[in-house]
Scaffold this active site. Structure first.
Site, short mmCIF file in Angstrom:
data_model
loop_
_atom_site.label_atom_id
_atom_site.label_comp_id
_atom_site.label_asym_id
_atom_site.label_seq_id
_atom_site.Cartn_x
_atom_site.Cartn_y
_atom_site.Cartn_z
N LYS A 13 -8.33 8.47 -39.45
CA LYS A 13 -7.21 9.12 -40.15
C LYS A 13 -5.97 8.23 -40.13
CE LYS A 13 -7.19 12.79 -37.39
NZ LYS A 13 -8.29 12.53 -36.45
N ARG A 88 -4.15 21.33 -36.56
CA ARG A 88 -5.34 21.25 -35.71
C ARG A 88 -5.84 22.63 -35.29
NH1 ARG A 88 -4.23 15.71 -33.69
NH2 ARG A 88 -6.05 14.93 -32.60
N ARG A 127 -11.54 0.61 -30.15
CA ARG A 127 -10.08 0.75 -30.28
C ARG A 127 -9.42 0.44 -28.94
NH1 ARG A 127 -7.78 6.11 -33.02
NH2 ARG A 127 -8.00 7.16 -31.04
N ARG A 135 -4.70 3.65 -25.01
CA ARG A 135 -4.32 5.06 -24.91
C ARG A 135 -5.05 5.69 -23.73
NH1 ARG A 135 -4.74 7.76 -30.84
NH2 ARG A 135 -5.24 9.52 -29.49
N ARG A 146 -12.16 16.05 -26.35
CA ARG A 146 -11.43 16.09 -27.63
C ARG A 146 -12.37 16.53 -28.76
NH1 ARG A 146 -9.20 10.24 -27.84
NH2 ARG A 146 -8.06 10.82 -29.70
P1 AMP Z 1 -4.17 12.00 -32.11
O1 AMP Z 1 -3.38 10.76 -31.96
O2 AMP Z 1 -3.99 12.68 -33.43
O3 AMP Z 1 -5.62 11.81 -31.74
O4 AMP Z 1 -3.59 13.03 -31.03
C1 AMP Z 1 -3.61 12.74 -29.64
C2 AMP Z 1 -3.43 14.04 -28.85
O5 AMP Z 1 -2.16 14.61 -29.15
C3 AMP Z 1 -4.44 15.14 -29.15
O6 AMP Z 1 -5.66 14.97 -28.44
C4 AMP Z 1 -3.66 16.37 -28.70
O7 AMP Z 1 -3.62 16.49 -27.29
C5 AMP Z 1 -2.24 16.04 -29.15
N1 AMP Z 1 -1.98 16.51 -30.54
C6 AMP Z 1 -1.76 15.74 -31.63
N2 AMP Z 1 -1.58 16.50 -32.72
C7 AMP Z 1 -1.68 17.79 -32.30
C8 AMP Z 1 -1.61 19.04 -32.96
N3 AMP Z 1 -1.40 19.13 -34.29
N4 AMP Z 1 -1.78 20.16 -32.20
C9 AMP Z 1 -2.00 20.09 -30.88
N5 AMP Z 1 -2.09 18.94 -30.20
C10 AMP Z 1 -1.93 17.79 -30.90
#
Ligand code: AMP
Length: 189
Positions: A13, A88, A127, A135, A146
């Site tokens: 994404k 989400r 990654r 990360r 996740r």
């Molecule tokens: P991402 O970089 O999109 O994979 O997000 C990393 C982490 O941030 C996720 O595993 C969640 O813990 C948190 N996170 C990101 N976006 C959201 C969201 N819209 N709602 C809840 N938690 C989020």
């Protein structure tokens, strides 16, 4: 145009959102990046969010909805946004709908990037090995959680957009440029 890039962690994404930003006059709103910025700034929110993120869980809907609401209200967002990592949960999707309709706009396309789960473990490992700063949530144990959260809380958002007739799927197992091409076809359709 407002779009959502949808898919499990590691689907691509963020990569696709960045390409769209350079190709079209849209801005990327990545809630994961926003949370990582809070962590980097050692804000109270960042400190709380880090625990949740490192466990592979979701940050609360209230916090995330407020965060997106602030960004959506800016002038630059009015030209069109690419949402990456939001919504989400079904609650977040409903709140987003309300927020947009209050501004007289809507989501035009939701693009689900479909990937094979086994491949995600390889991608996340790649990654992690290629990033300067790894990360804390990019490892196999947290990824498992996740993915579970994705299946339980995030995938149920898809019917919400399917019912609106704005959901499309692209094959995320293709190369980065092929996926980009498929996404462009959806956006131009
Ligand atoms: P991402 O970089 O999109 O994979 O997000 C990393 C982490 O941030 C996720 O595993 C969640 O813990 C948190 N996170 C990101 N976006 C959201 C969201 N819209 N709602 C809840 N938690 C989020």
């Amino acid at each position: 145009m407002n779009i959502i890039l949808f898919g499990p962690p590691g689907a691509g994404k963020g990569t696709q959102a960045e390409r769209l930003v350079s190709e079209r006059s849209m801005i990327q709103l990545s809630t994961g990046d926003m949370l990582r910025a809070e962590i980097a700034a050692s804000s109270e929110l960042g400190i709380q969010a880090k625990k949740v993120m490192d466990a592979g869980e979701l940050v609360s809907d209230n916090i995330m909805i407020r965060m997106i609401e602030l960004r959506m209200s800016t002038d630059e967002a009015k030209a069109g946004v690419i949402l990456d990592g939001f919504p989400r949960t079904v609650n977040q999707a409903e709140a987003l709908d309300e927020m947009l309709s209050n501004n007289g706009v809507a989501i035009d396309h939701v693009v689900e990037i479909c990937v094979n789960e086994d491949a995600l473990f390889d991608r996340i490992a790649t990654r992690a090995s290629q990033s300067e700063k790894v990360r804390d949530d990019d490892n196999a144990d947290v990824l498992k959680q996740r993915l579970k959260v994705y299946r339980d809380n995030t995938a149920p958002v898809l019917p919400f957009y399917r019912d609106k007739g704005i959901l499309s799927q692209v094959d995320g197992m293709l190369s980065i440029s092929e996926v980009a091409e498929k996404i462009s076809e959806v956006l131009d359709s």
